[in-house]
Design a protein around this motif. Structure first.
Motif, PDB file in Angstrom:
ATOM      1  N   PHE A  81       4.239   9.044 -10.242  1.00 42.96           N
ATOM      2  CA  PHE A  81       4.291   8.648 -11.650  1.00 42.96           C
ATOM      3  C   PHE A  81       2.941   8.455 -12.325  1.00 42.96           C
ATOM      4  N   VAL A  82       1.973   7.891 -11.631  1.00 42.26           N
ATOM      5  CA  VAL A  82       0.700   7.555 -12.286  1.00 42.26           C
ATOM      6  C   VAL A  82      -0.243   8.745 -12.287  1.00 42.26           C
ATOM      7  N   ARG A  83      -0.504   9.290 -11.128  1.00 44.34           N
ATOM      8  CA  ARG A  83      -1.440  10.414 -11.022  1.00 44.34           C
ATOM      9  C   ARG A  83      -0.797  11.745 -11.431  1.00 44.34           C
ATOM     10  N   ALA A  84       0.495  11.807 -11.398  1.00 45.31           N
ATOM     11  CA  ALA A  84       1.241  13.044 -11.624  1.00 45.31           C
ATOM     12  C   ALA A  84       0.925  13.671 -12.980  1.00 45.31           C
ATOM     13  N   SER A  85       0.654  14.961 -12.965  1.00 47.70           N
ATOM     14  CA  SER A  85       0.326  15.666 -14.211  1.00 47.70           C
ATOM     15  C   SER A  85       1.551  15.864 -15.098  1.00 47.70           C
ATOM     16  N   TRP A  86       2.753  15.744 -14.546  1.00 47.97           N
ATOM     17  CA  TRP A  86       3.955  15.929 -15.353  1.00 47.97           C
ATOM     18  C   TRP A  86       4.221  14.731 -16.273  1.00 47.97           C
ATOM     19  N   ASN A  87       3.591  13.586 -15.996  1.00 43.88           N
ATOM     20  CA  ASN A  87       3.881  12.359 -16.738  1.00 43.88           C
ATOM     21  C   ASN A  87       2.813  12.084 -17.800  1.00 43.88           C
ATOM     22  N   LEU A 139       0.599   0.248 -13.143  1.00 43.48           N
ATOM     23  CA  LEU A 139      -0.676  -0.301 -12.679  1.00 43.48           C
ATOM     24  C   LEU A 139      -0.652  -1.824 -12.725  1.00 43.48           C
ATOM     25  N   LYS A 140      -0.141  -2.378 -13.816  1.00 41.06           N
ATOM     26  CA  LYS A 140      -0.045  -3.837 -13.943  1.00 41.06           C
ATOM     27  C   LYS A 140       0.899  -4.416 -12.887  1.00 41.06           C
ATOM     28  N   ALA A 141       2.010  -3.732 -12.640  1.00 42.68           N
ATOM     29  CA  ALA A 141       2.973  -4.208 -11.642  1.00 42.68           C
ATOM     30  C   ALA A 141       2.347  -4.293 -10.252  1.00 42.68           C
ATOM     31  N   PHE A 142       1.343  -3.442 -10.003  1.00 42.16           N
ATOM     32  CA  PHE A 142       0.657  -3.458  -8.709  1.00 42.16           C
ATOM     33  C   PHE A 142      -0.631  -4.286  -8.737  1.00 42.16           C
ATOM     34  N   GLY A 143      -0.833  -5.064  -9.821  1.00 41.92           N
ATOM     35  CA  GLY A 143      -1.911  -6.043  -9.830  1.00 41.92           C
ATOM     36  C   GLY A 143      -3.146  -5.715 -10.644  1.00 41.92           C
ATOM     37  N   ASN A 146      -3.823  13.002 -13.914  1.00 45.94           N
ATOM     38  CA  ASN A 146      -4.535  13.186 -12.651  1.00 45.94           C
ATOM     39  C   ASN A 146      -5.625  12.151 -12.396  1.00 45.94           C
ATOM     40  N   VAL A 147      -5.506  10.977 -12.994  1.00 46.92           N
ATOM     41  CA  VAL A 147      -6.432   9.885 -12.710  1.00 46.92           C
ATOM     42  C   VAL A 147      -6.000   9.258 -11.388  1.00 46.92           C
ATOM     43  N   CYS A 148      -6.956   9.098 -10.473  1.00 45.94           N
ATOM     44  CA  CYS A 148      -6.658   8.535  -9.155  1.00 45.94           C
ATOM     45  C   CYS A 148      -7.268   7.135  -9.046  1.00 45.94           C
ATOM     46  N   ILE A 149      -6.423   6.167  -8.745  1.00 50.98           N
ATOM     47  CA  ILE A 149      -6.873   4.791  -8.551  1.00 50.98           C
ATOM     48  C   ILE A 149      -6.416   4.369  -7.159  1.00 50.98           C
ATOM     49  N   LYS A 150      -7.381   4.071  -6.294  1.00 52.91           N
ATOM     50  CA  LYS A 150      -7.076   3.764  -4.890  1.00 52.91           C
ATOM     51  C   LYS A 150      -6.222   2.501  -4.761  1.00 52.91           C
ATOM     52  N   PHE A 151      -6.742   1.368  -5.251  1.00 53.86           N
ATOM     53  CA  PHE A 151      -6.055   0.088  -5.114  1.00 53.86           C
ATOM     54  C   PHE A 151      -6.033  -0.621  -6.472  1.00 53.86           C
ATOM     55  N   GLN A 197       0.828  -1.211   0.000  1.00 54.60           N
ATOM     56  CA  GLN A 197       0.000   0.000   0.000  1.00 54.60           C
ATOM     57  C   GLN A 197       0.860   1.258   0.000  1.00 54.60           C
ATOM     58  N   THR A 198       1.908   1.243   0.820  1.00 55.74           N
ATOM     59  CA  THR A 198       2.794   2.410   0.907  1.00 55.74           C
ATOM     60  C   THR A 198       3.553   2.622  -0.400  1.00 55.74           C
ATOM     61  N   LEU A 199       4.077   1.544  -0.968  1.00 57.17           N
ATOM     62  CA  LEU A 199       4.760   1.653  -2.264  1.00 57.17           C
ATOM     63  C   LEU A 199       3.811   2.199  -3.331  1.00 57.17           C
ATOM     64  N   TRP A 200       2.567   1.714  -3.348  1.00 54.70           N
ATOM     65  CA  TRP A 200       1.601   2.215  -4.324  1.00 54.70           C
ATOM     66  C   TRP A 200       1.307   3.696  -4.103  1.00 54.70           C
ATOM     67  N   TYR A 201       1.169   4.091  -2.866  1.00 50.66           N
ATOM     68  CA  TYR A 201       0.870   5.495  -2.559  1.00 50.66           C
ATOM     69  C   TYR A 201       1.900   6.417  -3.211  1.00 50.66           C
ATOM     70  N   PHE A 202       3.174   6.102  -3.028  1.00 52.69           N
ATOM     71  CA  PHE A 202       4.226   6.965  -3.576  1.00 52.69           C
ATOM     72  C   PHE A 202       4.375   6.804  -5.083  1.00 52.69           C
ATOM     73  N   THR A 203       4.243   5.578  -5.597  1.00 50.86           N
ATOM     74  CA  THR A 203       4.310   5.349  -7.039  1.00 50.86           C
ATOM     75  C   THR A 203       3.181   6.090  -7.746  1.00 50.86           C
ATOM     76  N   ASN A 204       1.997   5.999  -7.177  1.00 50.32           N
ATOM     77  CA  ASN A 204       0.838   6.690  -7.741  1.00 50.32           C
ATOM     78  C   ASN A 204       1.069   8.203  -7.756  1.00 50.32           C
TER      79      ASN A 204
END
Length: 183
Positions: free
Chosen positions: A33-39, A49-53, A65-70, A23-30
């Motif tokens: 890199f994922v939610r970040a508007s710079w990417n 996303l696939k790496a986290f299941g 800025n797409v937010c995915i909880k889990f 959960q913590t790794l996903w929080y920071f990765t999200n």
């Protein structure tokens, strides 16, 4: 895709589906890199996303800025569009079929609280969005809702109950305003 009609709410103990470290790794990765508007690189977002299941079909378009909880509780079919600022608050499982559009600012909300209990325990239920459906900008799909094939939830509407196939829904709570005819 095969869809299962799931409407039952789970109460009491809430299972996040992953341990503290994941959960913590996903929080920071999200956030980075994922939610970040710079990417703007969708390939990186999809790979993470696939790496986290997350189970993801071909042709995913995931905007900024797409937010995915889990992500481990997310299944996306082929040719899915996730618009800017949409939020998949998947405390429970979310299954999205093929050729689906989740527009800007839309919220898929799988969790709620049981207001009848002084402890406000979680009341979670999965969401299913079937093939060809369109969730309009700034609209909300509530816990336990199934959006049937090719249904549309219009801008700013709130789906509190299952939506029938090939129908267009509007309002709060959303109700059918007409049939969807595809040419």
């Amino acid at each position: 895709m095969n869809y299962v009609e799931l409407r039952s709410f789970s109460t009491g103990t809430f299972d996040k589906g992953a341990g503290f470290i994941k959960q913590t790794l996903w929080y920071f990765t999200n956030a980075l890199f994922v939610r970040a508007s710079w990417n703007p690189f969708m390939g990186i977002k999809i790979a993470l996303l696939k790496a986290f299941g997350a189970k993801i079909g071909k042709g995913l378009v995931i905007k900024n800025n797409v937010c995915i909880k889990f992500p481990w509780k997310l299944t996306l079919g082929e040719n899915v569009w996730l618009g800017e600022d949409c939020w998949i608050d998947n405390l429970d499982y979310v299954t999205i079929g093929n050729n689906v559009c989740i527009s800007q600012g839309a919220l898929l909300l799988t969790g709620n609280h049981d207001y009848t209990l002084p402890t406000f325990d979680y009341r979670n239920a999965p969401i299913v969005v079937e093939d060809g459906a369109w969730i309009g900008a700034k609209s909300v799909v509530c816990p336990g809702v199934t959006v049937k094939s090719h249904a549309i939830l219009t801008v700013g509407s709130v789906a509190t109950k299952n939506m029938e196939a090939y129908c267009i829904y509007q309002g709060n709570p959303a109700s059918v305003i007409r049939k969807r005819i595809i040419k």
